[in-house]
Enzyme design. Structure first.
Site, short mmCIF file in Angstrom:
data_model
loop_
_atom_site.label_atom_id
_atom_site.label_comp_id
_atom_site.label_asym_id
_atom_site.label_seq_id
_atom_site.Cartn_x
_atom_site.Cartn_y
_atom_site.Cartn_z
N SER A 103 2.10 -3.10 6.96
CA SER A 103 1.58 -3.03 8.16
C SER A 103 2.86 -1.20 6.63
O SER A 103 3.04 0.04 6.98
CB SER A 103 2.86 -3.63 9.04
OG SER A 103 4.55 -3.61 8.26
N ASP A 147 -3.40 -2.83 -0.96
CA ASP A 147 -2.95 -1.90 -0.06
C ASP A 147 -3.29 -0.33 0.64
O ASP A 147 -3.74 -0.26 1.22
CB ASP A 147 -2.00 -2.80 0.52
CG ASP A 147 -1.69 -4.91 0.44
OD1 ASP A 147 -2.61 -4.99 -0.15
OD2 ASP A 147 -0.43 -4.68 1.05
C1 MEV Z 1 -1.14 -8.87 -0.84
O1 MEV Z 1 -1.93 -7.89 0.29
C2 MEV Z 1 -2.27 -8.61 -2.34
C3 MEV Z 1 -2.07 -9.53 -3.18
O2 MEV Z 1 -2.38 -9.58 -3.88
C4 MEV Z 1 -0.10 -8.62 -3.27
C5 MEV Z 1 -1.08 -6.75 -4.42
O3 MEV Z 1 -2.48 -7.33 -4.73
O4 MEV Z 1 -0.64 -6.42 -4.78
C6 MEV Z 1 -1.13 -10.88 -2.85
#
Ligand code: MEV
Length: 308
Positions: A103, A147
């Site tokens: 989000s 992300d």
């Molecule tokens: C978060 O969506 C994914 C994680 O691997 C953190 C990241 O990659 O920055 C937990």
């Protein structure tokens, strides 16, 4: 007036290990999205309206590290926009907050695109992605960048930190049930806890990250060959390693168990963990039954999505 939209995302395989240079697979989820409208305002100032988070404020009244304020300040600074014209900025999002569905990255990307279009500052996808990564770093400590990359390009991504974007083909479509525990959890915290584990015993955790890397590469091959049924066992193995990394939770484990019991071929948490979402791989005609079972086991909401 300018408008822009950005999708949510889910990580299929490889979260957390991706922060340590291993690959991860993630896809956009277009059923959920952040939408931003930017218009010239009739009153002086930069007015932000984000009803989903009950925010109606003028930019200067927000702390400079507020997630939306930091995007705006950085954007105006990067493009040397001064004085800033008066603006009304409306932000809405159907992506649950702090749930591993991207989000924050989606709001950042949609906001930058709407601003750049309204203010005639052309930005390439690569620039949007770089900018969004800088914003992720402000709020999430040591993010891998997965992300912002999936959300910016809105494509399936085989992601390795610091390497050029690589997409992957889906040989045959497959169906996932995404289910939300309803528990918000900060990715920053689970990422920082994994770092503490790693710092205390690098040999052990590097081995675990390597095992996840093998799962991810295997999963990519299966997806590309259309052998999606093989993904269930890989999801289960990936979930077990995430449990070992202490990023699952009783609620996530209970939804994962209920998915498996009700006919899913495999299931795992997705994203930062501790709360947020899990995903279950299902035969298309079993999706409704599995979603129903997960809801009965306490999920706040489910999304059935086809990866194609
Ligand atoms: C978060 O969506 C994914 C994680 O691997 C953190 C990241 O990659 O920055 C937990």
């Amino acid at each position: 007036m300018a408008t822009a939209s950005a999708p949510g995302k889910i990580i299929l395989f490889g979260e957390h290990a991706v922060v340590y240079g291993r690959p991860a697979l993630a896809v956009p989820v277009t059923q959920i999205h952040a939408d931003v409208d930017v218009t010239a305002s009739s009153r002086p100032g930069i007015w932000i309206h984000a009803p989903d988070v009950n925010l109606h404020a003028e930019l200067s009244s927000l702390p400079s590290d507020h997630p939306i304020a930091s995007v705006l300040h950085n954007f105006f600074f990067a493009f040397g926009i001064s004085p800033v014209p008066s603006l009304d900025i409306s932000i809405t999002s159907t992506i649950p907050v702090a749930s591993g569905l991207g989000s924050g990255a989606a709001v950042t990307v949609a906001l930058m695109r709407a601003l750049s279009s309204h203010l005639d500052k052309l930005m390439t996808d690569e620039q949007v992605n770089t900018f969004a990564y800088e914003i992720e770093k402000l709020h999430h400590g040591t993010p891998s960048g997965i992300d912002n990359t999936v959300v910016t390009y809105a494509r399936p991504v085989y992601f390795i930190k610091g390497q050029p974007i690589e997409t992957f083909k889906v040989g045959a479509p497959f169906t996932l049930v995404i289910a939300d525990t309803g528990i918000s959890a900060l990715t920053k915290e689970s990422v920082s806890d994994v770092r503490k584990l790693w710092e205390a015993d690098k040999v052990r955790w590097e081995k675990v990250f390597d095992e996840i890397g093998v799962i991810v590469r295997n999963a990519k091959e299966k997806i590309e060959n259309g052998e999606w049924r093989a993904l269930g066992a890989l999801m289960d193995s990936n979930h077990a390693l995430l449990q070992e990394m202490t990023v699952s939770s009783p609620e996530l484990d209970s939804l994962v168990e209920s998915a498996r019991r009700s006919g899913a071929s495999g299931a795992k948490l997705s994203g930062g963990g501790r709360g947020g979402n899990m995903i279950a791989l299902v035969e298309k005609d079993k999706a409704a039954q599995v979603a129903e079972a997960i809801l009965s086991a306490g999920a706040r909401r489910t999304i059935i999505t086809e990866i194609s």
